[in-house]
Design a protein around this motif. Structure first.
Motif, PDB file in Angstrom:
ATOM      1  N   ILE A 168       0.855  -1.204   0.000  1.00 35.74           N
ATOM      2  CA  ILE A 168       0.000   0.000   0.000  1.00 35.74           C
ATOM      3  C   ILE A 168       0.882   1.243   0.000  1.00 35.74           C
ATOM      4  O   ILE A 168       1.823   1.353   0.788  1.00 35.74           O
ATOM      5  CB  ILE A 168      -0.928  -0.006   1.243  1.00 35.74           C
ATOM      6  CG1 ILE A 168      -1.942  -1.149   1.137  1.00 35.74           C
ATOM      7  CG2 ILE A 168      -1.642   1.324   1.436  1.00 35.74           C
ATOM      8  CD1 ILE A 168      -2.905  -1.019  -0.027  1.00 35.74           C
ATOM      9  N   THR A 220      -0.815   7.712  -1.411  1.00 35.98           N
ATOM     10  CA  THR A 220      -2.106   7.504  -2.079  1.00 35.98           C
ATOM     11  C   THR A 220      -3.232   7.488  -1.050  1.00 35.98           C
ATOM     12  O   THR A 220      -4.265   8.150  -1.212  1.00 35.98           O
ATOM     13  CB  THR A 220      -2.105   6.143  -2.836  1.00 35.98           C
ATOM     14  OG1 THR A 220      -1.036   6.159  -3.754  1.00 35.98           O
ATOM     15  CG2 THR A 220      -3.415   5.877  -3.541  1.00 35.98           C
ATOM     16  N   LEU A 263      -8.463  -0.759  -2.328  1.00 34.78           N
ATOM     17  CA  LEU A 263      -7.105  -1.015  -2.838  1.00 34.78           C
ATOM     18  C   LEU A 263      -6.745  -2.505  -2.758  1.00 34.78           C
ATOM     19  O   LEU A 263      -5.592  -2.890  -2.936  1.00 34.78           O
ATOM     20  CB  LEU A 263      -6.078  -0.186  -2.047  1.00 34.78           C
ATOM     21  CG  LEU A 263      -6.203   1.333  -2.217  1.00 34.78           C
ATOM     22  CD1 LEU A 263      -5.281   2.060  -1.246  1.00 34.78           C
ATOM     23  CD2 LEU A 263      -5.885   1.753  -3.655  1.00 34.78           C
TER      24      LEU A 263
END
Ligand SMILES: Cc1ncc(COP(=O)(O)O)c(C=O)c1O
Length: 395
Positions: A317, A321, A374
């Motif tokens: 991750i 973002t 995600l």
């Protein structure tokens, strides 16, 4: 070109600083400006000193806000207490300890750096060993609540060790004040500085400080002038008043001080122990939610700060973002990792007015939704329910 008035977007502030400013404080800031030597203003300054003594748990006469941010509080402690050639042991377990070392050296002192693991409380044995190896040390400096990692050091024990070796102590309480137990007098802290933008729910830009008699004696008996005119406490005290008559030193940030006064009145209304308990309970609620999302807090439980929660970023991750989406989609700010934790952790603040149920639910819900989108499997419903269970516990 016609530049318009600035109207900031609405945000929820859950980073390391600043915290959300309470509406009562925002409204106090807008009260009419009066003269800084007006008797009404001078009376308010006295109340601020009294309220700060309550917040710091001290009777120290020299307790007042420096007219500049927390970093100036740090600098005020070092430039006044460190004389050229003085040995200072600096305990470093995060970013803010590193800054203390800079301050020692710029004050002409000799910094003896003792490093400890980031993400842990500072180990008292390391301080004991350093002082045995450097018996001519004059001062010990350390951070109570290390904002870069979320670790809380044991102030009482570190001060006891320093005093056994005849050293004064400088303690950074910028993130600590109002958010976790701090007992300046009972623990014998000699000089302490804090900030207003964190657990006091106030705007940034002021640095409460407190010096005890032993620290003041060192300031009074210096053989060299304090190298900073603005921060020389001998001069600042003439303005903030001790026994002396008030004399002009600088123009106080009048409206900012209205804000600080209001925030300290609110702290007094809540009760300092209740404020510490609120931060603790909300931390437990946030922790329940984050752990149910599969996120891990990096500081061992017994050494964790309630007001600053550092969590590992799941593998694969991208830090920026997620923080960017939290801001864009939810108006929510959380903090990035600093120093050796950059890109590896998020820092979630639960400080002052930000330490409240609505913020925790927003943060856990938003993080869960984004992580799911995600591709991370995170049960947002279970996480929110874990938060609710703790928040609804009335014991
Ligand atoms: C532990 C600690 N010390 C010092 C500072 C510096 O305070 P300021 O940013 O108000 O100058 C901060 C700010 O975050 C902090 O967290």
């Amino acid at each position: 070109m016609s530049i318009q008035s600035f109207n900031p977007p609405v945000r929820t502030l859950m980073g390391p600083e600043p915290a959300d400013v309470h509406p009562r404080i925002l409204s106090a800031l807008g009260r009419p400006t009066i003269g800084h030597l007006d008797p009404a203003f001078v009376a308010m300054m006295d109340e601020i000193k009294e309220l700060l003594r309550y917040a710091f748990r001290t009777e120290n006469t020299l307790t007042m806000p420096i007219s500049a941010p927390g970093s100036a509080g740090m600098e005020a402690c070092f430039v006044n207490l460190v004389e050229p050639g003085d040995k200072v042991v600096v305990c470093i377990n995060g970013v803010f300890g590193l800054r203390m070392k800079e301050n020692v050296e710029r004050s002409g002192g000799v910094a003896i750096v003792v490093n400890d693991a980031w993400g842990r409380a500072f180990d008292p044995q390391k301080l004991e060993d350093a002082l045995r190896a450097n018996p001519d040390t004059k001062i010990v400096a350390f951070v109570h609540a290390e904002t870069s990692t979320g670790a809380c050091s044991d102030v009482k024990t570190l001060v006891e060790i320093a005093h056994r070796h005849d050293c004064l102590t400088i303690v950074d309480a910028v993130t600590a004040l109002g958010g976790c137990e701090l007992q300046v007098d009972t623990w014998g802290v000699d000089a302490v500085y804090a900030g207003t933008q964190k657990c006091l729910s106030c705007t940034p830009g002021l640095a409460p400080v407190s010096f005890n008699e032993q620290a003041l004696e060192k300031v009074r008996n210096r053989s060299t002038k304090v190298q900073s005119w603005f921060l020389d406490l001998n001069l600042v005290m003439g303005y903030w008043g001790g026994e002396q008559k008030r004399s002009y030193h600088h123009t106080a940030p009048i409206n900012a001080l209205y804000g600080l006064h209001e925030s300290l009145v609110m702290l007094q209304e809540e009760g300092i122990e209740n404020a510490w308990a609120r931060h603790r309970k909300n931390h437990l609620a946030l922790r329940a939610g984050l752990e149910a999302l599969g996120l891990e807090l990096i500081v061992p439980e017994a050494e964790r700060l309630p007001q600053l929660n550092a969590v590992s970023i799941p593998g694969g991750i991208d830090d920026a973002t997620v923080r960017g989406r939290l801001l864009q989609e939810y108006g929510l700010e959380i903090g990035a990792g600093l120093g050796e934790f950059a890109g590896k952790v998020w820092r979630i603040g639960l400080m002052g007015y930000s330490s409240r149920a609505a913020n925790i639910l927003l943060c856990v819900g938003a993080l869960g939704n984004i992580l799911n989108s995600l591709g991370v499997t995170a049960d947002t419903g279970a996480a929110l329910s874990g938060v609710q269970t703790i928040l609804s516990d009335r014991t």
